[in-house]
Design a protein around this motif. Structure first.
Motif, PDB file in Angstrom:
ATOM      1  N   PHE A   1       0.739  -1.174   0.210  1.00 49.57           N
ATOM      2  CA  PHE A   1       0.012  -0.151  -0.004  1.00 49.57           C
ATOM      3  C   PHE A   1       0.885   1.082   0.140  1.00 49.57           C
ATOM      4  O   PHE A   1       0.650   2.384  -0.681  1.00 49.57           O
ATOM      5  CB  PHE A   1      -1.001   0.027   1.074  1.00 49.57           C
ATOM      6  N   MET A   2       1.947   1.360   0.695  1.00 43.81           N
ATOM      7  CA  MET A   2       2.836   2.292   0.351  1.00 43.81           C
ATOM      8  C   MET A   2       3.480   2.618  -1.062  1.00 43.81           C
ATOM      9  O   MET A   2       3.355   3.764  -1.333  1.00 43.81           O
ATOM     10  CB  MET A   2       3.988   2.227   1.430  1.00 43.81           C
ATOM     11  N   ASP A   3       3.887   1.462  -1.564  1.00 41.43           N
ATOM     12  CA  ASP A   3       4.219   1.612  -2.689  1.00 41.43           C
ATOM     13  C   ASP A   3       3.070   2.308  -3.784  1.00 41.43           C
ATOM     14  O   ASP A   3       3.481   2.838  -4.616  1.00 41.43           O
ATOM     15  CB  ASP A   3       4.731   0.470  -3.324  1.00 41.43           C
ATOM     16  N   LEU A   4       1.919   1.596  -3.677  1.00 40.78           N
ATOM     17  CA  LEU A   4       0.963   2.149  -4.537  1.00 40.78           C
ATOM     18  C   LEU A   4       0.656   3.518  -4.177  1.00 40.78           C
ATOM     19  O   LEU A   4       0.480   4.570  -5.142  1.00 40.78           O
ATOM     20  CB  LEU A   4      -0.439   1.584  -4.226  1.00 40.78           C
ATOM     21  N   THR A   5       0.545   4.039  -2.878  1.00 38.79           N
ATOM     22  CA  THR A   5       0.366   5.545  -2.519  1.00 38.79           C
ATOM     23  C   THR A   5       1.332   6.297  -3.250  1.00 38.79           C
ATOM     24  O   THR A   5       1.137   7.404  -3.912  1.00 38.79           O
ATOM     25  CB  THR A   5       0.074   5.735  -1.121  1.00 38.79           C
ATOM     26  N   ILE A   6       2.480   5.817  -3.130  1.00 40.26           N
ATOM     27  CA  ILE A   6       3.611   6.797  -3.596  1.00 40.26           C
ATOM     28  C   ILE A   6       3.586   6.875  -5.066  1.00 40.26           C
ATOM     29  O   ILE A   6       3.743   8.015  -5.739  1.00 40.26           O
ATOM     30  CB  ILE A   6       5.125   6.269  -3.088  1.00 40.26           C
ATOM     31  N   LYS A   7       3.465   5.722  -5.809  1.00 41.09           N
ATOM     32  CA  LYS A   7       3.334   5.838  -7.251  1.00 41.09           C
ATOM     33  C   LYS A   7       2.141   6.723  -7.785  1.00 41.09           C
ATOM     34  O   LYS A   7       2.127   7.460  -8.600  1.00 41.09           O
ATOM     35  CB  LYS A   7       3.211   4.278  -7.611  1.00 41.09           C
ATOM     36  N   LYS A   8       0.936   6.580  -7.073  1.00 40.23           N
ATOM     37  CA  LYS A   8      -0.288   7.446  -7.388  1.00 40.23           C
ATOM     38  C   LYS A   8       0.023   8.729  -6.967  1.00 40.23           C
ATOM     39  O   LYS A   8      -0.238   9.540  -8.090  1.00 40.23           O
ATOM     40  CB  LYS A   8      -1.363   7.036  -6.636  1.00 40.23           C
ATOM     41  N   VAL A   9       0.585   9.266  -5.963  1.00 43.46           N
ATOM     42  CA  VAL A   9       1.048  10.926  -5.626  1.00 43.46           C
ATOM     43  C   VAL A   9       1.617  11.322  -6.774  1.00 43.46           C
ATOM     44  O   VAL A   9       1.706  12.337  -7.214  1.00 43.46           O
ATOM     45  CB  VAL A   9       1.323  10.761  -4.150  1.00 43.46           C
ATOM     46  N   LEU A  10       3.171  10.520  -6.880  1.00 40.91           N
ATOM     47  CA  LEU A  10       3.997  10.843  -7.681  1.00 40.91           C
ATOM     48  C   LEU A  10       3.585  11.248  -9.189  1.00 40.91           C
ATOM     49  O   LEU A  10       4.052  11.884  -9.970  1.00 40.91           O
ATOM     50  CB  LEU A  10       5.370  10.090  -7.805  1.00 40.91           C
ATOM     51  N   GLY A  11       2.828   9.963  -9.428  1.00 39.82           N
ATOM     52  CA  GLY A  11       2.094   9.981 -10.945  1.00 39.82           C
ATOM     53  C   GLY A  11       1.365  11.186 -11.128  1.00 39.82           C
ATOM     54  O   GLY A  11       1.365  11.973 -12.233  1.00 39.82           O
ATOM     55  N   LYS A  12       0.485  11.682 -10.144  1.00 35.87           N
ATOM     56  CA  LYS A  12      -0.267  12.822 -10.116  1.00 35.87           C
ATOM     57  C   LYS A  12       0.673  13.956 -10.320  1.00 35.87           C
ATOM     58  O   LYS A  12       0.285  15.180 -11.016  1.00 35.87           O
ATOM     59  CB  LYS A  12      -1.388  12.910  -9.136  1.00 35.87           C
ATOM     60  N   TRP A  13       1.504  13.876  -9.380  1.00 34.59           N
ATOM     61  CA  TRP A  13       2.451  15.231  -9.024  1.00 34.59           C
ATOM     62  C   TRP A  13       2.974  15.585 -10.496  1.00 34.59           C
ATOM     63  O   TRP A  13       3.205  16.571 -10.988  1.00 34.59           O
ATOM     64  CB  TRP A  13       3.225  14.900  -8.090  1.00 34.59           C
ATOM     65  N   ASN A  14       3.727  14.407 -11.327  1.00 26.70           N
ATOM     66  CA  ASN A  14       4.540  14.667 -12.276  1.00 26.70           C
ATOM     67  C   ASN A  14       3.733  14.546 -13.717  1.00 26.70           C
ATOM     68  O   ASN A  14       4.297  14.524 -14.646  1.00 26.70           O
ATOM     69  CB  ASN A  14       5.559  13.511 -12.500  1.00 26.70           C
TER      70      ASN A  14
END
Length: 159
Positions: A102-115
């Motif tokens: 869940f940490m990996d998914l959250t980081i990927k989702k937030v960074l995906g939206k950020w970038n």
């Protein structure tokens, strides 16, 4: 012809305008990126709420169904609670792995939206460079803006 003299006040003013513009651009980019991330979080929380409502109603249905099978609604809901207890124990047993996932998914989702915006801009730039490479000017024609401008000026001066 007018001579341009160097002035510190003019340079200072231009520098101030440049810094103000850069600050405004930075603010707008931060607002854009943070609104994308916040929007994704709100959407995920909404999805979670809907999933919890679905699980709640399924639990009620399971409790009533098992109650009818067992002849007592209290036994049906007790059995449903037992099923959730088993799920809880399974989740507890694999908790570290689930937490990492869940940490990996959250980081990927937030960074995906950020970038997301930078990815879009880089994609547009890549497409533009491909179009420029694919375009071949006819032979004998001007390919630079300067050459085209000079031809237009020459053309206008003749008439």
């Amino acid at each position: 012809m007018e001579e341009h003299k160097f002035s510190f006040s003019g340079s200072f003013q231009k520098s101030k305008e440049y810094l103000d513009t850069q600050l405004e651009i930075l603010k707008l980019k931060a607002i854009s990126k943070s609104s994308r991330v916040i929007g994704a979080i709100v959407l995920d929380i909404s999805k979670l709420g809907l999933v919890l409502a679905i699980v709640f109603f399924w639990s009620l249905a399971l409790g009533f169904w098992l109650g009818e099978l067992m002849g007592s609604y209290s036994l049906g809901f007790l059995a449903t609670g037992g099923i959730f207890l088993i799920f809880l124990l399974i989740v507890r047993a694999v908790e570290p792995k689930l937490e990492a996932i869940f940490m990996d998914l959250t980081i990927k989702k937030v960074l995906g939206k950020w970038n997301e915006e930078e990815d879009f801009i880089s994609e547009m730039e890549r497409e533009e460079s491909q179009r420029k490479e694919e375009y071949k000017a006819p032979e004998g024609s001007s390919t630079t803006v300067k050459d085209i401008f000079e031809k237009e000026v020459d053309h206008e001066s003749k008439y």
